[in-house]
Design a protein around this motif. Structure first.
Motif, PDB file in Angstrom:
ATOM      1  N   ALA A  39       1.007  -1.137   0.166  1.00 54.56           N
ATOM      2  CA  ALA A  39       0.206   0.090  -0.092  1.00 54.56           C
ATOM      3  C   ALA A  39       0.929   1.212   0.171  1.00 54.56           C
ATOM      4  O   ALA A  39       1.883   1.158   0.760  1.00 54.56           O
ATOM      5  CB  ALA A  39      -1.004   0.006   1.112  1.00 54.56           C
ATOM      6  N   ARG A  40       0.432   2.242  -0.609  1.00 61.49           N
ATOM      7  CA  ARG A  40       1.160   3.433  -0.638  1.00 61.49           C
ATOM      8  C   ARG A  40       0.223   4.542   0.633  1.00 61.49           C
ATOM      9  O   ARG A  40      -0.767   4.207   0.723  1.00 61.49           O
ATOM     10  CB  ARG A  40       0.620   4.341  -1.881  1.00 61.49           C
ATOM     11  N   VAL A  41       1.030   5.223   1.166  1.00 66.20           N
ATOM     12  CA  VAL A  41       0.616   6.004   2.278  1.00 66.20           C
ATOM     13  C   VAL A  41       1.226   7.313   1.914  1.00 66.20           C
ATOM     14  O   VAL A  41       2.410   7.544   1.846  1.00 66.20           O
ATOM     15  CB  VAL A  41       1.088   5.356   3.514  1.00 66.20           C
ATOM     16  N   SER A  42       0.182   8.205   2.138  1.00 68.55           N
ATOM     17  CA  SER A  42       0.719   9.855   1.969  1.00 68.55           C
ATOM     18  C   SER A  42       1.388  10.178   3.118  1.00 68.55           C
ATOM     19  O   SER A  42       2.313  11.028   3.026  1.00 68.55           O
ATOM     20  CB  SER A  42      -0.172  10.402   1.153  1.00 68.55           C
ATOM     21  N   ASN A  43       0.669  10.079   4.101  1.00 69.03           N
ATOM     22  CA  ASN A  43       0.767  10.671   5.669  1.00 69.03           C
ATOM     23  C   ASN A  43       1.590   9.823   6.229  1.00 69.03           C
ATOM     24  O   ASN A  43       0.999   8.690   6.973  1.00 69.03           O
ATOM     25  CB  ASN A  43      -0.556  11.072   6.378  1.00 69.03           C
ATOM     26  N   PRO A  44       2.699  10.022   6.608  1.00 70.06           N
ATOM     27  CA  PRO A  44       3.529   8.957   7.441  1.00 70.06           C
ATOM     28  C   PRO A  44       3.106   8.658   8.989  1.00 70.06           C
ATOM     29  O   PRO A  44       3.308   7.687   9.220  1.00 70.06           O
ATOM     30  CB  PRO A  44       4.907  10.054   7.665  1.00 70.06           C
ATOM     31  N   ASP A  45       2.017   9.498   9.086  1.00 69.73           N
ATOM     32  CA  ASP A  45       1.567   9.151  10.528  1.00 69.73           C
ATOM     33  C   ASP A  45       0.571   7.974  10.480  1.00 69.73           C
ATOM     34  O   ASP A  45       0.314   7.521  11.432  1.00 69.73           O
ATOM     35  CB  ASP A  45       0.774  10.348  11.128  1.00 69.73           C
ATOM     36  N   HIS A  46       0.179   7.534   9.419  1.00 61.87           N
ATOM     37  CA  HIS A  46      -0.826   6.386   9.050  1.00 61.87           C
ATOM     38  C   HIS A  46       0.028   5.234   8.767  1.00 61.87           C
ATOM     39  O   HIS A  46      -0.767   4.046   8.867  1.00 61.87           O
ATOM     40  CB  HIS A  46      -1.621   6.902   7.904  1.00 61.87           C
ATOM     41  N   GLU A  47       1.267   5.299   8.574  1.00 63.50           N
ATOM     42  CA  GLU A  47       2.002   4.034   8.381  1.00 63.50           C
ATOM     43  C   GLU A  47       1.683   3.110   9.475  1.00 63.50           C
ATOM     44  O   GLU A  47       1.534   1.665   9.167  1.00 63.50           O
ATOM     45  CB  GLU A  47       3.440   4.390   8.380  1.00 63.50           C
ATOM     46  N   GLU A  48       1.781   3.306  10.894  1.00 70.12           N
ATOM     47  CA  GLU A  48       1.765   2.341  11.609  1.00 70.12           C
ATOM     48  C   GLU A  48       0.204   1.707  11.625  1.00 70.12           C
ATOM     49  O   GLU A  48       0.259   0.407  11.787  1.00 70.12           O
ATOM     50  CB  GLU A  48       1.944   2.754  12.941  1.00 70.12           C
ATOM     51  N   ALA A  49      -0.885   2.302  11.257  1.00 69.73           N
ATOM     52  CA  ALA A  49      -2.066   1.594  11.085  1.00 69.73           C
ATOM     53  C   ALA A  49      -2.007   0.604   9.982  1.00 69.73           C
ATOM     54  O   ALA A  49      -2.693  -0.526  10.258  1.00 69.73           O
ATOM     55  CB  ALA A  49      -3.132   2.730  10.833  1.00 69.73           C
ATOM     56  N   PHE A  50      -1.458   1.198   8.976  1.00 66.60           N
ATOM     57  CA  PHE A  50      -1.290   0.017   7.984  1.00 66.60           C
ATOM     58  C   PHE A  50      -0.737  -1.010   8.130  1.00 66.60           C
ATOM     59  O   PHE A  50      -1.179  -2.262   8.048  1.00 66.60           O
ATOM     60  CB  PHE A  50      -0.579   0.637   6.481  1.00 66.60           C
ATOM     61  N   LYS A  51       0.406  -1.049   8.919  1.00 67.62           N
ATOM     62  CA  LYS A  51       1.119  -2.469   9.342  1.00 67.62           C
ATOM     63  C   LYS A  51       0.524  -3.252  10.457  1.00 67.62           C
ATOM     64  O   LYS A  51       0.434  -4.329  10.489  1.00 67.62           O
ATOM     65  CB  LYS A  51       2.658  -1.798   9.863  1.00 67.62           C
ATOM     66  N   GLU A  52      -0.428  -2.417  11.087  1.00 67.17           N
ATOM     67  CA  GLU A  52      -1.051  -3.035  12.333  1.00 67.17           C
ATOM     68  C   GLU A  52      -2.002  -4.076  11.660  1.00 67.17           C
ATOM     69  O   GLU A  52      -2.551  -4.827  12.263  1.00 67.17           O
ATOM     70  CB  GLU A  52      -1.834  -2.125  13.277  1.00 67.17           C
ATOM     71  N   VAL A  53      -2.703  -3.663  10.583  1.00 65.69           N
ATOM     72  CA  VAL A  53      -3.694  -4.547   9.939  1.00 65.69           C
ATOM     73  C   VAL A  53      -3.226  -5.856   8.863  1.00 65.69           C
ATOM     74  O   VAL A  53      -4.072  -6.387   8.372  1.00 65.69           O
ATOM     75  CB  VAL A  53      -4.618  -3.792   9.074  1.00 65.69           C
ATOM     76  N   GLY A  54      -2.009  -5.600   9.021  1.00 65.87           N
ATOM     77  CA  GLY A  54      -1.237  -6.891   8.269  1.00 65.87           C
ATOM     78  C   GLY A  54      -0.869  -6.647   6.692  1.00 65.87           C
ATOM     79  O   GLY A  54      -0.545  -7.440   6.070  1.00 65.87           O
ATOM     80  N   ILE A  55      -0.510  -5.242   6.501  1.00 64.18           N
ATOM     81  CA  ILE A  55      -0.101  -4.963   4.976  1.00 64.18           C
ATOM     82  C   ILE A  55       1.291  -5.221   5.068  1.00 64.18           C
ATOM     83  O   ILE A  55       2.065  -4.961   6.064  1.00 64.18           O
ATOM     84  CB  ILE A  55      -0.498  -3.628   4.898  1.00 64.18           C
ATOM     85  N   ASP A  56       1.886  -6.020   4.125  1.00 68.78           N
ATOM     86  CA  ASP A  56       3.125  -6.686   4.112  1.00 68.78           C
ATOM     87  C   ASP A  56       4.164  -5.392   3.797  1.00 68.78           C
ATOM     88  O   ASP A  56       5.124  -5.407   4.411  1.00 68.78           O
ATOM     89  CB  ASP A  56       3.270  -7.564   2.957  1.00 68.78           C
ATOM     90  N   ASN A  57       3.937  -4.640   3.020  1.00 67.86           N
ATOM     91  CA  ASN A  57       4.689  -3.646   2.562  1.00 67.86           C
ATOM     92  C   ASN A  57       4.027  -2.026   2.422  1.00 67.86           C
ATOM     93  O   ASN A  57       2.958  -2.070   1.735  1.00 67.86           O
ATOM     94  CB  ASN A  57       5.495  -3.693   1.381  1.00 67.86           C
ATOM     95  N   VAL A  58       4.511  -1.231   3.354  1.00 67.82           N
ATOM     96  CA  VAL A  58       3.907   0.248   3.082  1.00 67.82           C
ATOM     97  C   VAL A  58       4.964   1.283   2.579  1.00 67.82           C
ATOM     98  O   VAL A  58       6.164   1.275   3.150  1.00 67.82           O
ATOM     99  CB  VAL A  58       3.462   0.815   4.604  1.00 67.82           C
ATOM    100  N   ILE A  59       4.589   1.860   1.502  1.00 61.64           N
ATOM    101  CA  ILE A  59       5.404   2.613   0.545  1.00 61.64           C
ATOM    102  C   ILE A  59       5.133   3.938   0.720  1.00 61.64           C
ATOM    103  O   ILE A  59       3.715   4.270   0.341  1.00 61.64           O
ATOM    104  CB  ILE A  59       5.638   2.139  -0.798  1.00 61.64           C
ATOM    105  N   SER A  60       5.873   5.085   1.065  1.00 59.95           N
ATOM    106  CA  SER A  60       5.724   6.293   0.902  1.00 59.95           C
ATOM    107  C   SER A  60       6.594   7.252   0.208  1.00 59.95           C
ATOM    108  O   SER A  60       7.547   7.198   0.113  1.00 59.95           O
ATOM    109  CB  SER A  60       5.840   6.910   2.262  1.00 59.95           C
ATOM    110  N   PRO A  61       5.922   7.684  -1.179  1.00 63.36           N
ATOM    111  CA  PRO A  61       6.620   8.111  -1.968  1.00 63.36           C
ATOM    112  C   PRO A  61       7.381   9.478  -1.527  1.00 63.36           C
ATOM    113  O   PRO A  61       8.332   9.988  -1.948  1.00 63.36           O
ATOM    114  CB  PRO A  61       5.721   8.519  -3.224  1.00 63.36           C
ATOM    115  N   GLU A  62       6.488  10.272  -0.704  1.00 63.20           N
ATOM    116  CA  GLU A  62       6.813  11.357  -0.066  1.00 63.20           C
ATOM    117  C   GLU A  62       8.068  11.207   0.510  1.00 63.20           C
ATOM    118  O   GLU A  62       9.001  12.067   0.411  1.00 63.20           O
ATOM    119  CB  GLU A  62       5.699  12.089   0.641  1.00 63.20           C
TER     120      GLU A  62
END
Length: 160
Positions: A39-62
């Motif tokens: 998943a792409r995440v725009s707001n770095p503050d949201h990265e932890e929420a993505f990981k907590e639901v089991g998303i394998d890779n979280v990428i922030s282009p920013e």
């Protein structure tokens, strides 16, 4: 999702510019047992929420772009070729400009605990695997494997 045969997918990648849409779509895909969810995440503050639901890779282009810009500003004459491990080391291209190493043998300056010269280049750009008795020339391009946090040591040794 079922119309797109999600059951057969090896990967699901959510790349919208909307974090909520990406998060929700990844959560929905989880029930189809897709092996790799990115998943792409725009707001770095949201990265932890993505990981907590089991998303394998979280990428922030920013964040990636910001890191790249930081490297351009802090080391403008160095080409960053690749990061190794979990960012523990990088392979960098540098140009020999420090008079203290010009004419010295590779074995006299490399390896150290912080870096190792892994390639040199002839004037025509042809890669050469450095041998211990090869000497460095002014303006010679070299590829160096550098441990994280040791860039300045390698740079000071090879460049002015």
């Amino acid at each position: 999702l079922e119309e797109t045969n999600i059951e057969d997918a090896d990967f699901f990648i959510a790349t919208t510019g909307n974090d909520e849409a990406n998060l929700l779509s990844c959560i929905l895909v989880r029930k189809y047992n897709v092996p790799n969810i990115i998943a792409r995440v725009s707001n770095p503050d949201h990265e932890e929420a993505f990981k907590e639901v089991g998303i394998d890779n979280v990428i922030s282009p920013e964040i990636t772009a910001a890191g790249f810009l930081e490297k351009l500003v802090t080391r403008p004459n160095v080409a960053d070729l690749i990061s190794l491990g979990e960012g523990d080391a990088e392979i960098l291209d540098m140009t020999v400009t420090n008079d203290k190493v010009v004419g010295k043998r590779i074995k006299d300056i490399s390896p150290t605990k912080d870096y190792i010269i892994i390639a040199t280049y002839e004037k025509d750009g042809k890669l050469v695997i450095p041998q211990p008795d090869n000497t460095l020339a002014r303006g010679e391009k070299v590829s160096v494997l550098v441990k994280r946090g040791s860039f300045s040591k390698a740079s000071k040794k090879l460049e002015k």
